[in-house]
Each structure stands twice: as C-alpha cells, then as structure tokens.
Motif scaffolding. Sequence first.
Motif, PDB file in Angstrom:
ATOM      1  N   LYS A  42       9.991  12.500  13.140  1.00  0.00           N
ATOM      2  CA  LYS A  42      10.733  12.496  11.564  1.00  0.00           C
ATOM      3  C   LYS A  42      10.502  10.986  11.011  1.00  0.00           C
ATOM      4  CE  LYS A  42      13.849  10.853  14.763  1.00  0.00           C
ATOM      5  NZ  LYS A  42      15.447  10.732  15.816  1.00  0.00           N
ATOM      6  N   TRP A  43       9.639  10.763  11.205  1.00  0.00           N
ATOM      7  CA  TRP A  43       9.118   8.998   9.829  1.00  0.00           C
ATOM      8  C   TRP A  43       8.401  10.010   8.727  1.00  0.00           C
ATOM      9  CZ3 TRP A  43       4.822   6.835  14.118  1.00  0.00           C
ATOM     10  CH2 TRP A  43       5.799   6.290  15.440  1.00  0.00           C
ATOM     11  N   LYS A  44       8.729   8.950   8.064  1.00  0.00           N
ATOM     12  CA  LYS A  44       8.363   9.762   6.439  1.00  0.00           C
ATOM     13  C   LYS A  44       7.235   8.322   5.940  1.00  0.00           C
ATOM     14  CE  LYS A  44      12.872  11.769   5.341  1.00  0.00           C
ATOM     15  NZ  LYS A  44      14.320  11.426   4.626  1.00  0.00           N
ATOM     16  N   MET A  45       6.981   8.961   4.829  1.00  0.00           N
ATOM     17  CA  MET A  45       5.960   7.488   3.929  1.00  0.00           C
ATOM     18  C   MET A  45       6.335   6.907   2.025  1.00  0.00           C
ATOM     19  SD  MET A  45       2.825  10.094   5.206  1.00  0.00           S
ATOM     20  CE  MET A  45       1.074   8.327   4.837  1.00  0.00           C
ATOM     21  N   PHE A  46       5.132   6.068   2.268  1.00  0.00           N
ATOM     22  CA  PHE A  46       6.368   5.727   0.876  1.00  0.00           C
ATOM     23  C   PHE A  46       4.529   5.275   0.728  1.00  0.00           C
ATOM     24  CE2 PHE A  46       7.123   2.313   3.327  1.00  0.00           C
ATOM     25  CZ  PHE A  46       6.611   1.594   3.058  1.00  0.00           C
ATOM     26  N   PRO A  47       3.915   5.039  -1.070  1.00  0.00           N
ATOM     27  CA  PRO A  47       3.472   4.731  -1.476  1.00  0.00           C
ATOM     28  C   PRO A  47       3.168   3.470  -1.399  1.00  0.00           C
ATOM     29  CG  PRO A  47       4.545   5.970  -3.440  1.00  0.00           C
ATOM     30  CD  PRO A  47       5.306   5.532  -2.255  1.00  0.00           C
ATOM     31  N   ILE A  48       1.494   3.339  -1.385  1.00  0.00           N
ATOM     32  CA  ILE A  48       1.123   2.013  -1.294  1.00  0.00           C
ATOM     33  C   ILE A  48       1.901   0.717  -1.939  1.00  0.00           C
ATOM     34  CG2 ILE A  48      -1.281   0.280  -1.275  1.00  0.00           C
ATOM     35  CD1 ILE A  48      -2.705   2.664  -0.678  1.00  0.00           C
ATOM     36  N   PHE A  78       0.438   7.993  -5.724  1.00  0.00           N
ATOM     37  CA  PHE A  78      -0.204   8.166  -4.586  1.00  0.00           C
ATOM     38  C   PHE A  78      -1.939   9.184  -4.704  1.00  0.00           C
ATOM     39  CE2 PHE A  78      -0.927  12.053  -1.025  1.00  0.00           C
ATOM     40  CZ  PHE A  78      -1.110  10.843   0.112  1.00  0.00           C
ATOM     41  N   ALA A  79      -2.579   8.214  -4.277  1.00  0.00           N
ATOM     42  CA  ALA A  79      -4.469   8.764  -5.356  1.00  0.00           C
ATOM     43  C   ALA A  79      -4.224   9.552  -3.594  1.00  0.00           C
ATOM     44  CB  ALA A  79      -4.714   8.011  -5.142  1.00  0.00           C
ATOM     45  N   THR A  80      -5.660  11.045  -4.122  1.00  0.00           N
ATOM     46  CA  THR A  80      -5.770  11.615  -3.184  1.00  0.00           C
ATOM     47  C   THR A  80      -7.124  11.410  -3.147  1.00  0.00           C
ATOM     48  OG1 THR A  80      -5.363  13.890  -4.959  1.00  0.00           O
ATOM     49  CG2 THR A  80      -3.696  13.277  -2.800  1.00  0.00           C
ATOM     50  N   SER A  81      -7.972  12.095  -1.789  1.00  0.00           N
ATOM     51  CA  SER A  81      -8.962  12.154  -2.056  1.00  0.00           C
ATOM     52  C   SER A  81      -9.724  13.542  -1.060  1.00  0.00           C
ATOM     53  CB  SER A  81      -9.638  10.611  -1.775  1.00  0.00           C
ATOM     54  OG  SER A  81     -11.060  10.609  -1.182  1.00  0.00           O
ATOM     55  N   GLY A  91      -4.204  11.813   0.924  1.00  0.00           N
ATOM     56  CA  GLY A  91      -4.595  10.248   0.335  1.00  0.00           C
ATOM     57  C   GLY A  91      -4.200   9.443   1.606  1.00  0.00           C
ATOM     58  N   TRP A  92      -3.676   8.253   1.550  1.00  0.00           N
ATOM     59  CA  TRP A  92      -3.430   7.303   1.955  1.00  0.00           C
ATOM     60  C   TRP A  92      -2.208   6.476   1.856  1.00  0.00           C
ATOM     61  CZ3 TRP A  92      -5.989   6.300   6.505  1.00  0.00           C
ATOM     62  CH2 TRP A  92      -8.070   6.969   6.499  1.00  0.00           C
ATOM     63  N   GLY A  93      -0.609   6.560   2.536  1.00  0.00           N
ATOM     64  CA  GLY A  93       0.123   5.819   2.516  1.00  0.00           C
ATOM     65  C   GLY A  93       1.114   5.260   3.485  1.00  0.00           C
ATOM     66  N   VAL A  94       2.337   4.137   3.093  1.00  0.00           N
ATOM     67  CA  VAL A  94       2.500   3.308   3.947  1.00  0.00           C
ATOM     68  C   VAL A  94       3.598   4.126   5.512  1.00  0.00           C
ATOM     69  CG1 VAL A  94       4.261   1.527   5.179  1.00  0.00           C
ATOM     70  CG2 VAL A  94       2.119   1.887   2.788  1.00  0.00           C
ATOM     71  N   LEU A  95       2.877   4.606   6.248  1.00  0.00           N
ATOM     72  CA  LEU A  95       4.275   5.506   7.337  1.00  0.00           C
ATOM     73  C   LEU A  95       5.175   4.594   7.793  1.00  0.00           C
ATOM     74  CD1 LEU A  95       4.219   8.652   8.807  1.00  0.00           C
ATOM     75  CD2 LEU A  95       2.781   7.031  10.536  1.00  0.00           C
ATOM     76  N   TYR A  96       5.706   4.734   7.672  1.00  0.00           N
ATOM     77  CA  TYR A  96       7.366   4.071   8.667  1.00  0.00           C
ATOM     78  C   TYR A  96       8.238   4.506   9.409  1.00  0.00           C
ATOM     79  CZ  TYR A  96      10.658   6.019   5.065  1.00  0.00           C
ATOM     80  OH  TYR A  96      11.279   6.525   4.124  1.00  0.00           O
TER      81      TYR A  96
END
Length: 335
Positions: A303-309, A317-320, A159-164
């Motif tokens: 060390k980066w992380k993600m959060f949902p759009i 978190f939508a997956t495909s 899926g696609w998330g916001v990597l920060y």
Amino acid sequence: MKRKLISVFALATTLTVIATGCGTKTEGSPTPAASEKAPASTTAAKKDVTLTVGASQNWVKDIDRKLAETFTKETGIKIDFQVNPDDQYMNIVKTKISTHEAPDIIYMPSGIGMDNFQPDKNFLDLSNEPWAADLKGWAKSGASINGKLYGFNTWSVDGWGVLYNTDLFAKYSLTPPKTYSEFAALCDKLLANGITPIYENGKDEWHLPLWLSGVSTVAGAGPDLTAKLNKNEAKFADQAVLETAMTQLNEMNKKGYFGKNVLSNDWDHGYEAMGTGKFAMDLVYTTYQQEVITKFPNSGADKWKMFPIPLGDNQGFATSSGGMVRVVNKESKNI
C-alpha cells in the motif's frame, strides 16, 4: 516485479548468447538459418562446461539462480556465480580483466560506467546477435559504446523517488510534501514520535548522490544539464538548484532525519528498516516495495506510495535507463 521479471529474460538471453552464439530465437524474430543452429550434439559436448558469471552481490537475485538451475538441467552447462561485496566489485573486475582472469559473463554498469572498462578491447561485440534487433532504443543506448552493442540491458527505464509508509503517515496525519519546508516539518513530527524519518544507506557511495541527480534535471536545471556538464559547457558551481539541494541534504543529516548510523547503513538492511516500521521513508526505485513485502509480508508495503525528491522544492520525477548490463568477456574460452 519489473526488475525481477526483466532479470529472467536477461540471464536467459545472456547465457544463451555465450553458450550457443547465434543459435537463439526470440519471440517474433525470424527463425535462424540452418547454418546458425547449433548441431544436435552440442549439448552433449558441453556437459563439462562451467560458465562463470561475475557480479556485485546485490545484482544477483534468487530468480537468477533458479533460472541458472533450469539452464543447467536443459543444457548440462553449469553456472558459477562469482559475487563480490558491492563496495569492492568494480575494483575486483578491473583487476581480473587486467590479469586476464575475468569471468565469462560480467555484470557491468551501463553507459559511461561501462566505457571505463575499455569495451572494444575487453568485451564481445553483440551488435549482430538476433535478439539485438528487438531491443528498444533506450536499451541499446545504455549498452552501447561508439555505436557497438556490448551488453544486454537488464534493468528498465526507472527513476528514484521517496517511498513512504502510508500507515505511519496516516497515524501521524502526514501528507506528501509539496515543498522542502513541508518535508522538513513532517520529518520533525516523525522524530518527535520516535520514528526515524529516512533510511539512507550512506555506506554505499553510489546512493547519496541520487538525492542530487534526481533533482538536477528537473528542478530548474533543464534536461540537458548532464550533457552540458560532460561537454564542459556547464559548471556545477553555476547550478543554483544543486547548491540548494546540497545545503538541504546537509541540513537533513544534521537534524537527524537519517538517524545516527547513516554512514554505516548499507542497502541490504533497508528492507528491515522499512519492513519493521522503524523508518518511515527511503529513496528507492519504483518497485522496491514489492521486494520489502517479499521479506516482510506483514509490513503493508503493497500500500506504500512515493513522492518526488523534495530538495529545492522539486516536484518532478527524473528517469534514467542506466543501471546494469551483462557483457561477454572477449577472452572467454566458451564464446
């Protein structure tokens, strides 16, 4: 990295299918019957063969080329990767298919994207290949049309998330947002400190819609929205979450969250944008940071992380299982 590891198995399987037909054997599968095995002289007879592989430029990774070199050493069969610019590839493939000049193996969008190329007419049915029985359900569905398996699904469920960038977030005392308002506030703070909040590759037409598709199935619209839209049982205009998301996406652009050159940015430059710390976030798949650290070892990307759009206050978190498959040209002389 998940995508690269899967890519190894994908190219190996696809090349073996086209070169030796049913002579492949996968781990845990029964040994092929004697009649299915290639004769001992097959390798020697094929040393002058070159298999052409057509792909969009970002779909062929270094590991694919290395694997192709190994394949050539073992079989004598050469691999010619014919890569095209991302924004032109689909049109080039359609032209080559219509003029009967398509490569032996073609990288192709999965699902309905593959259906646009008349698979029954143009692609080899791989349903009875020995490895097909080992595929998971999602891998089969993403590479099948009307019950026939036409492709080998290279990518996995993702899926696609916001990597920060966690270092930048810590430096400016920022935390992952729970609402769009919180998201906008942290973007404003980054801008005030000279950091462009989000790298968006607006030049690539496929990427911007991900901001919407990533929330459409989880933020109030329901998991069956896509199916209903495809069956004309639902309308885009009736989806309040999409209207909200589009309004907020437009606002993000107007406020400068994507920077000044969003419509000129392409996917390739995202590694530098994130790896150098010029941008704080990017909308990507779950293994992207591993690609960044390969190119920018000192970025701290591990060390980066993600959060949902966050559009529409989404927290899902939508997956495909969509992505890219490899198909065999039905007209190939090397099947």
